[in-house]
Design a protein around this motif. Sequence first.
Motif, PDB file in Angstrom:
ATOM      1  N   CYS A  32       0.819  -1.216   0.000  1.00 20.03           N
ATOM      2  CA  CYS A  32       0.000   0.000   0.000  1.00 20.03           C
ATOM      3  C   CYS A  32       0.857   1.272   0.000  1.00 20.03           C
ATOM      4  O   CYS A  32       0.366   2.354   0.306  1.00 20.03           O
ATOM      5  N   HIS A  33       2.142   1.148  -0.294  1.00 21.19           N
ATOM      6  CA  HIS A  33       3.031   2.320  -0.311  1.00 21.19           C
ATOM      7  C   HIS A  33       4.255   1.988  -1.158  1.00 21.19           C
ATOM      8  O   HIS A  33       4.436   0.831  -1.548  1.00 21.19           O
ATOM      9  N   LEU A  34       5.091   2.986  -1.408  1.00 19.81           N
ATOM     10  CA  LEU A  34       6.391   2.738  -2.030  1.00 19.81           C
ATOM     11  C   LEU A  34       7.489   3.107  -1.049  1.00 19.81           C
ATOM     12  O   LEU A  34       7.366   4.106  -0.334  1.00 19.81           O
ATOM     13  N   ASP A  35       8.568   2.332  -1.028  1.00 22.74           N
ATOM     14  CA  ASP A  35       9.738   2.726  -0.252  1.00 22.74           C
ATOM     15  C   ASP A  35      10.800   3.252  -1.220  1.00 22.74           C
ATOM     16  O   ASP A  35      10.554   3.343  -2.434  1.00 22.74           O
ATOM     17  N   ALA A  36      11.972   3.586  -0.686  1.00 24.55           N
ATOM     18  CA  ALA A  36      12.976   4.227  -1.530  1.00 24.55           C
ATOM     19  C   ALA A  36      13.499   3.292  -2.618  1.00 24.55           C
ATOM     20  O   ALA A  36      13.754   3.722  -3.744  1.00 24.55           O
ATOM     21  N   ASP A  37      13.643   2.012  -2.300  1.00 29.75           N
ATOM     22  CA  ASP A  37      14.161   1.086  -3.310  1.00 29.75           C
ATOM     23  C   ASP A  37      13.142   0.859  -4.426  1.00 29.75           C
ATOM     24  O   ASP A  37      13.490   0.770  -5.595  1.00 29.75           O
ATOM     25  N   MET A  38      11.866   0.779  -4.058  1.00 30.28           N
ATOM     26  CA  MET A  38      10.827   0.627  -5.083  1.00 30.28           C
ATOM     27  C   MET A  38      10.780   1.875  -5.966  1.00 30.28           C
ATOM     28  O   MET A  38      10.600   1.793  -7.182  1.00 30.28           O
ATOM     29  N   THR A  39      10.977   3.031  -5.336  1.00 27.02           N
ATOM     30  CA  THR A  39      10.974   4.273  -6.113  1.00 27.02           C
ATOM     31  C   THR A  39      12.169   4.290  -7.076  1.00 27.02           C
ATOM     32  O   THR A  39      12.046   4.706  -8.225  1.00 27.02           O
ATOM     33  N   ARG A  40      13.316   3.812  -6.595  1.00 26.88           N
ATOM     34  CA  ARG A  40      14.496   3.753  -7.467  1.00 26.88           C
ATOM     35  C   ARG A  40      14.214   2.855  -8.685  1.00 26.88           C
ATOM     36  O   ARG A  40      14.543   3.203  -9.809  1.00 26.88           O
ATOM     37  N   GLN A  41      13.560   1.706  -8.440  1.00 26.57           N
ATOM     38  CA  GLN A  41      13.226   0.813  -9.563  1.00 26.57           C
ATOM     39  C   GLN A  41      12.332   1.553 -10.565  1.00 26.57           C
ATOM     40  O   GLN A  41      12.491   1.431 -11.778  1.00 26.57           O
ATOM     41  N   GLY A  42      11.411   2.319 -10.033  1.00 27.22           N
ATOM     42  CA  GLY A  42      10.511   3.089 -10.896  1.00 27.22           C
ATOM     43  C   GLY A  42      11.260   4.139 -11.701  1.00 27.22           C
ATOM     44  O   GLY A  42      11.045   4.297 -12.903  1.00 27.22           O
ATOM     45  N   LEU A  43      12.186   4.844 -11.038  1.00 27.67           N
ATOM     46  CA  LEU A  43      12.945   5.900 -11.726  1.00 27.67           C
ATOM     47  C   LEU A  43      13.819   5.310 -12.827  1.00 27.67           C
ATOM     48  O   LEU A  43      14.000   5.917 -13.882  1.00 27.67           O
ATOM     49  N   GLU A  44      14.345   4.111 -12.578  1.00 24.45           N
ATOM     50  CA  GLU A  44      15.147   3.455 -13.618  1.00 24.45           C
ATOM     51  C   GLU A  44      14.254   3.102 -14.808  1.00 24.45           C
ATOM     52  O   GLU A  44      14.627   3.306 -15.954  1.00 24.45           O
ATOM     53  N   GLY A  45      13.062   2.596 -14.510  1.00 24.09           N
ATOM     54  CA  GLY A  45      12.110   2.265 -15.579  1.00 24.09           C
ATOM     55  C   GLY A  45      11.691   3.500 -16.357  1.00 24.09           C
ATOM     56  O   GLY A  45      11.442   3.451 -17.556  1.00 24.09           O
ATOM     57  N   LEU A  46      11.634   4.611 -15.664  1.00 24.11           N
ATOM     58  CA  LEU A  46      11.221   5.876 -16.301  1.00 24.11           C
ATOM     59  C   LEU A  46      12.366   6.485 -17.105  1.00 24.11           C
ATOM     60  O   LEU A  46      12.143   7.361 -17.935  1.00 24.11           O
ATOM     61  N   GLU A  47      13.595   6.016 -16.858  1.00 23.54           N
ATOM     62  CA  GLU A  47      14.810   6.592 -17.476  1.00 23.54           C
ATOM     63  C   GLU A  47      14.823   8.095 -17.262  1.00 23.54           C
ATOM     64  O   GLU A  47      14.780   8.880 -18.194  1.00 23.54           O
TER      65      GLU A  47
ATOM     66  N   ALA B 257       2.940   7.573   4.266  1.00 31.94           N
ATOM     67  CA  ALA B 257       3.568   8.594   5.131  1.00 31.94           C
ATOM     68  C   ALA B 257       4.720   8.014   5.939  1.00 31.94           C
ATOM     69  O   ALA B 257       5.583   8.739   6.426  1.00 31.94           O
ATOM     70  N   GLU B 258       4.752   6.688   6.071  1.00 34.60           N
ATOM     71  CA  GLU B 258       5.755   6.054   6.937  1.00 34.60           C
ATOM     72  C   GLU B 258       7.061   5.753   6.218  1.00 34.60           C
ATOM     73  O   GLU B 258       8.040   5.357   6.836  1.00 34.60           O
ATOM     74  N   PHE B 259       7.092   5.929   4.899  1.00 33.70           N
ATOM     75  CA  PHE B 259       8.286   5.563   4.133  1.00 33.70           C
ATOM     76  C   PHE B 259       8.806   6.744   3.325  1.00 33.70           C
ATOM     77  O   PHE B 259       8.109   7.257   2.449  1.00 33.70           O
ATOM     78  N   ASP B 260      10.035   7.142   3.624  1.00 26.50           N
ATOM     79  CA  ASP B 260      10.701   8.163   2.814  1.00 26.50           C
ATOM     80  C   ASP B 260      11.011   7.532   1.461  1.00 26.50           C
ATOM     81  O   ASP B 260      11.670   6.492   1.390  1.00 26.50           O
ATOM     82  N   THR B 261      10.513   8.140   0.386  1.00 25.71           N
ATOM     83  CA  THR B 261      10.724   7.569  -0.956  1.00 25.71           C
ATOM     84  C   THR B 261      12.023   8.053  -1.594  1.00 25.71           C
ATOM     85  O   THR B 261      12.404   7.569  -2.652  1.00 25.71           O
ATOM     86  N   GLY B 262      12.643   9.065  -0.972  1.00 24.91           N
ATOM     87  CA  GLY B 262      13.803   9.703  -1.598  1.00 24.91           C
ATOM     88  C   GLY B 262      13.404  10.969  -2.335  1.00 24.91           C
ATOM     89  O   GLY B 262      14.234  11.614  -2.979  1.00 24.91           O
ATOM     90  N   ALA B 263      12.120  11.320  -2.236  1.00 27.71           N
ATOM     91  CA  ALA B 263      11.635  12.514  -2.928  1.00 27.71           C
ATOM     92  C   ALA B 263      12.257  13.778  -2.337  1.00 27.71           C
ATOM     93  O   ALA B 263      12.610  13.820  -1.161  1.00 27.71           O
ATOM     94  N   VAL B 264      12.358  14.804  -3.181  1.00 28.96           N
ATOM     95  CA  VAL B 264      12.859  16.099  -2.719  1.00 28.96           C
ATOM     96  C   VAL B 264      11.781  16.793  -1.881  1.00 28.96           C
ATOM     97  O   VAL B 264      12.070  17.388  -0.840  1.00 28.96           O
ATOM     98  N   LYS B 265      10.540  16.701  -2.328  1.00 29.80           N
ATOM     99  CA  LYS B 265       9.421  17.290  -1.582  1.00 29.80           C
ATOM    100  C   LYS B 265       8.237  16.317  -1.594  1.00 29.80           C
ATOM    101  O   LYS B 265       8.043  15.552  -2.542  1.00 29.80           O
ATOM    102  N   ASN B 266       7.454  16.401  -0.527  1.00 30.21           N
ATOM    103  CA  ASN B 266       6.207  15.633  -0.416  1.00 30.21           C
ATOM    104  C   ASN B 266       5.023  16.584  -0.539  1.00 30.21           C
ATOM    105  O   ASN B 266       5.012  17.643   0.109  1.00 30.21           O
TER     106      ASN B 266
END
Length: 226
Positions: free
Chosen positions: A95-110, A129-138
């Motif tokens: 039900c959320h994304l964590d930083a590693d899942m976000t990284r996988q997404g960013l790689e897929g997005l190139e 809200a419980e997982f920092d995704t690595g985003a610059v802003k929320n």
Amino acid sequence: MGEFRVLEIKRSVFADNDKWAGELREELKEKKVFLLNLMSSPGSGKTTTLMRTIERLKDEMKIGVMEADIDSDVDAETISRLGIKAIQLHTGGMCHLDADMTRQGLEGLECGEMDLAILENVGNLVCPAEFDTGAVKNAMILSVPEGDDKPLKYPLMFSICDVVLINKIDVLPYFDFDMEKCKRNILMRNPGAKIIPICARTGEGTEAWVQWLREEVKEWQKEERS
Ligand SMILES: Nc1nc2c(ncn2[C@@H]2O[C@H](COP(=O)(O)OP(=O)(O)OP(=O)(O)O)[C@@H](O)[C@H]2O)c(=O)[nH]1
Ligand SMILES: [Mg+2]
């Protein structure tokens, strides 16, 4: 119809999320890519708000969008119709994304050549809200039909967001929603929050939001690495 891919992302078993989120932000800084994490409950208007945002910004910066959902690809299809790169992330029931899942997404997005990468997180006011995704802003959206008491019930989400968009102001006459009380409730949780009432359906109020985002992207790309 625009083209988009669907990526199945997996949660890492080595969860050291805060460390990875920090490392991801550093990499994004180096690449000068601004990552925005957009959160809300299901149906508050994330995809609609992104459409209004992209329409206003797509001629001034290169944008990519990651649409995270447990299943389906409707949001990526909607966004890709605007002619920008969109990717659908399937979270395999999470039900959320964590930083590693976000990284996988960013790689897929190139995302390397992009100025702005946007993550539409899974619709949920608790887990994301419980997982920092690595985003610059929320950023988050609270829509009028959900009620002005939500900052009291979901304090963490409101406390970690830099911006709170209050969406669906066109339906204010039909709901018992006290705008001033809602703003007070948000500021009680997060005195630094920027609060912007909008109607994503018509675009009313979205210029202030877009201007905030535009300035944040510029600032991020200007800053030297710390
Ligand atoms: N009246 C009104 N309806 C809106 C507004 N913004 C969005 N909607 C409607 O609300 C519904 C949900 O909007 P979405 O943008 O799909 O919401 P979402 O947060 O992306 O939903 P999920 O991805 O399923 O969590 C749609 O029927 C939209 O047309 C608004 O400002 N006013
Ligand atoms: Mg959506």
